[in-house]
Enzyme design. Structure first.
Site, short mmCIF file in Angstrom:
data_model
loop_
_atom_site.label_atom_id
_atom_site.label_comp_id
_atom_site.label_asym_id
_atom_site.label_seq_id
_atom_site.Cartn_x
_atom_site.Cartn_y
_atom_site.Cartn_z
N LYS A 1 0.84 -1.19 0.00
CA LYS A 1 0.00 0.00 0.00
C LYS A 1 0.87 1.24 0.00
O LYS A 1 1.87 1.30 0.72
CB LYS A 1 -0.89 -0.03 1.23
N SER B 1 -4.11 3.54 -17.19
CA SER B 1 -3.26 3.09 -16.10
C SER B 1 -2.91 4.19 -15.11
O SER B 1 -3.42 5.29 -15.17
CB SER B 1 -1.99 2.44 -16.62
N GLY C 1 -6.12 8.02 -18.59
CA GLY C 1 -7.24 7.44 -19.31
C GLY C 1 -8.55 7.74 -18.60
O GLY C 1 -8.71 8.77 -17.95
N ALA C 2 -9.50 6.82 -18.73
CA ALA C 2 -10.84 7.01 -18.16
C ALA C 2 -10.79 7.27 -16.65
O ALA C 2 -11.63 7.99 -16.11
CB ALA C 2 -11.71 5.79 -18.45
N ALA C 3 -9.81 6.69 -15.97
CA ALA C 3 -9.70 6.88 -14.52
C ALA C 3 -9.44 8.35 -14.15
O ALA C 3 -9.70 8.75 -13.01
CB ALA C 3 -8.59 6.00 -13.96
N THR D 1 -7.14 -0.29 -11.70
CA THR D 1 -6.36 -0.05 -12.91
C THR D 1 -5.06 -0.86 -12.78
O THR D 1 -5.02 -1.83 -12.04
CB THR D 1 -6.11 1.47 -13.12
N TYR D 2 -4.04 -0.49 -13.52
CA TYR D 2 -2.75 -1.18 -13.43
C TYR D 2 -1.64 -0.15 -13.42
O TYR D 2 -1.84 1.02 -13.73
CB TYR D 2 -2.59 -2.18 -14.58
#
Length: 126
Positions: free
Chosen positions: A9, A25, A73-75, A57-58
Site C-alpha cells: 500500500k 493506467s 485514461g478514463a480513470a 487499474t494497473y
C-alpha cells in the site's frame, strides 16, 4: 487453500497528473514501486480519499525520484491533481506463505516523498 491479502500500500499519495487522453493506467514513481515491491502492469485498486471514488487499474513505471502519481485514461475522471489517494495491491497466498506474511506499507508525505514504512497497521481503538 489460497487467501487474498493486502500485498502493498502507498498510503496518502497525492495525484500529480490526471491525463484523460492517455492509453490508461497509473504511473507511479519507479523508486516508490521498488520500495513497495510493486511491479509494472500489476493490478491495483485506488481509493480516493478526497472524493470517495474507488477504482481498479494497473501500474506503469514513472520516472525514478520524480514523485509522479499520474491517473490516466478514463480513470482521470475519478481523480484530479491534488487529490489524496491510497494505492493498494493484493496477492493470493497459501497457508504456508501466510505464516510469516507481512504487507509492505509505505506512508507518504504531501510531496510524495516517503514519511515512513511499516508492515503492520495499528489496532483501531474504540
Amino acid at each position: 487453500m489460497q487467501s487474498t491479502m493486502l500485498k502493498a500500500k502507498l498510503h496518502k499519495a497525492v495525484v500529480t497528473h490526471a491525463v484523460l487522453n492517455y492509453e490508461g493506467s497509473c504511473a507511479i514513481d519507479g523508486k516508490l514501486l521498488d520500495l513497495a515491491g510493486l511491479r509494472e502492469y500489476e493490478q491495483i485498486d485506488i481509493y480516493n480519499v478526497t472524493n470517495g471514488e474507488r477504482f481498479t487499474t494497473y501500474i506503469i513505471r514513472g520516472e525514478d525520484n520524480s514523485g509522479i502519481i499520474s491517473i490516466n485514461g478514463a480513470a482521470a475522471h475519478k481523480a484530479g491533481v491534488g487529490d489524496t489517494i491510497i494505492i493498494c495491491a493484493y496477492g493470493s497466498y497459501s497457508e504456508a506463505e501466510l505464516i510469516n506474511f507481512k504487507p509492505r506499507l509505505i506512508y507518504m508525505n504531501p510531496d510524495n516523498t516517503v514519511s515512513h514504512s511499516s508492515n503492520a497497521i495499528p489496532v483501531q481503538v474504540a
